[in-house]
Design a protein around this motif. Structure first.
Motif, PDB file in Angstrom:
ATOM      1  N   VAL A 162       0.831  -1.210   0.000  1.00 42.30           N
ATOM      2  CA  VAL A 162       0.000   0.000   0.000  1.00 42.30           C
ATOM      3  C   VAL A 162       0.863   1.256   0.000  1.00 42.30           C
ATOM      4  O   VAL A 162       2.022   1.230   0.399  1.00 42.30           O
ATOM      5  CB  VAL A 162      -0.956   0.058   1.225  1.00 42.30           C
ATOM      6  CG1 VAL A 162      -1.896  -1.122   1.254  1.00 42.30           C
ATOM      7  CG2 VAL A 162      -0.193   0.191   2.512  1.00 42.30           C
ATOM      8  N   LEU A 211       0.204   5.285   1.474  1.00 39.92           N
ATOM      9  CA  LEU A 211      -0.709   6.073   2.293  1.00 39.92           C
ATOM     10  C   LEU A 211      -0.125   7.473   2.414  1.00 39.92           C
ATOM     11  O   LEU A 211       1.040   7.637   2.756  1.00 39.92           O
ATOM     12  CB  LEU A 211      -0.872   5.449   3.679  1.00 39.92           C
ATOM     13  CG  LEU A 211      -1.720   6.213   4.692  1.00 39.92           C
ATOM     14  CD1 LEU A 211      -3.161   6.337   4.227  1.00 39.92           C
ATOM     15  CD2 LEU A 211      -1.663   5.516   6.045  1.00 39.92           C
ATOM     16  N   TYR A 212      -0.936   8.486   2.105  1.00 35.56           N
ATOM     17  CA  TYR A 212      -0.467   9.858   2.214  1.00 35.56           C
ATOM     18  C   TYR A 212      -1.632  10.773   2.551  1.00 35.56           C
ATOM     19  O   TYR A 212      -2.790  10.402   2.412  1.00 35.56           O
ATOM     20  CB  TYR A 212       0.231  10.313   0.930  1.00 35.56           C
ATOM     21  CG  TYR A 212      -0.624  10.263  -0.315  1.00 35.56           C
ATOM     22  CD1 TYR A 212      -1.319  11.397  -0.743  1.00 35.56           C
ATOM     23  CD2 TYR A 212      -0.746   9.096  -1.057  1.00 35.56           C
ATOM     24  CE1 TYR A 212      -2.105  11.368  -1.887  1.00 35.56           C
ATOM     25  CE2 TYR A 212      -1.524   9.056  -2.198  1.00 35.56           C
ATOM     26  CZ  TYR A 212      -2.201  10.185  -2.611  1.00 35.56           C
ATOM     27  OH  TYR A 212      -2.978  10.147  -3.730  1.00 35.56           O
ATOM     28  N   LEU A 237      -5.326   6.095   0.689  1.00 36.48           N
ATOM     29  CA  LEU A 237      -4.640   4.812   0.780  1.00 36.48           C
ATOM     30  C   LEU A 237      -4.858   4.092  -0.546  1.00 36.48           C
ATOM     31  O   LEU A 237      -6.003   3.909  -0.970  1.00 36.48           O
ATOM     32  CB  LEU A 237      -5.222   3.986   1.931  1.00 36.48           C
ATOM     33  CG  LEU A 237      -4.515   2.680   2.221  1.00 36.48           C
ATOM     34  CD1 LEU A 237      -4.545   2.408   3.709  1.00 36.48           C
ATOM     35  CD2 LEU A 237      -5.132   1.523   1.485  1.00 36.48           C
ATOM     36  N   TYR A 280      -6.905  11.555   3.974  1.00 45.24           N
ATOM     37  CA  TYR A 280      -5.830  10.608   3.742  1.00 45.24           C
ATOM     38  C   TYR A 280      -6.252   9.749   2.559  1.00 45.24           C
ATOM     39  O   TYR A 280      -7.430   9.448   2.378  1.00 45.24           O
ATOM     40  CB  TYR A 280      -5.604   9.710   4.964  1.00 45.24           C
ATOM     41  CG  TYR A 280      -5.027  10.447   6.142  1.00 45.24           C
ATOM     42  CD1 TYR A 280      -3.661  10.628   6.268  1.00 45.24           C
ATOM     43  CD2 TYR A 280      -5.858  10.960   7.134  1.00 45.24           C
ATOM     44  CE1 TYR A 280      -3.132  11.302   7.351  1.00 45.24           C
ATOM     45  CE2 TYR A 280      -5.342  11.639   8.221  1.00 45.24           C
ATOM     46  CZ  TYR A 280      -3.974  11.802   8.322  1.00 45.24           C
ATOM     47  OH  TYR A 280      -3.450  12.480   9.394  1.00 45.24           O
TER      48      TYR A 280
END
Length: 142
Positions: free
Chosen positions: A30, A32-33, A41, A39
């Motif tokens: 994954v 994620l940011y 994902l 957010y």
């Protein structure tokens, strides 16, 4: 056609095939940011049937589960079989700063995207500083 050989994964595969043991859930990579007030994902799930994808929230635990089924045909004579089948699983502990009711998911081209909005109470905010009314000073004339 170049092929690589990993003796350890091949040994795991052969052991599982001989003993008939099923492997546990597989790893799902994954990214994620955070992008503004949400957010994002992105989970790689190539070859997964979108109907097999299951996403749930239990308290603060977000679980993504999917299944890839292997092609089975009695007449097949496999020469190379490197694409794993089975259950894929990832779990994330989500803080209280996420609006769980507004989470959205989209699956496109083998990538599952989850949009996790930040809750209103977790967003940064300015706090105004209050001052008391200005006091007047009395000047004494003598």
């Amino acid at each position: 056609m170049a092929m690589t050989f990993d003796p350890f994964s091949e040994l795991d595969r052969l052991t599982g095939a001989l003993l008939g043991t099923a492997q546990g859930p597989r790893f799902m990579p994954v990214d994620l940011y955070r992008d503004g007030d949400r957010y994002i994902l992105n989970a790689d799930m190539p070859g997964m049937d979108p109907d097999s994808v299951d996403i749930d929230m239990d308290g603060q635990l977000l679980t993504i589960r999917a299944r890839r089924t292997a092609a089975t045909d009695g007449g097949m004579n496999w020469l190379v079989r490197e694409r794993p089948s089975g259950t894929y699983l990832r779990q994330f502990s989500i803080g209280e700063g996420i609006d769980a009711e507004a989470i959205a998911a989209h699956y496109d081209n083998g990538v599952l995207s989850l949009l996790l909005p930040v809750s209103e109470r977790a967003k940064p905010r300015k706090i105004e500083v209050q001052t008391s009314a200005p006091q007047t000073q009395h000047v004494l004339n003598s």
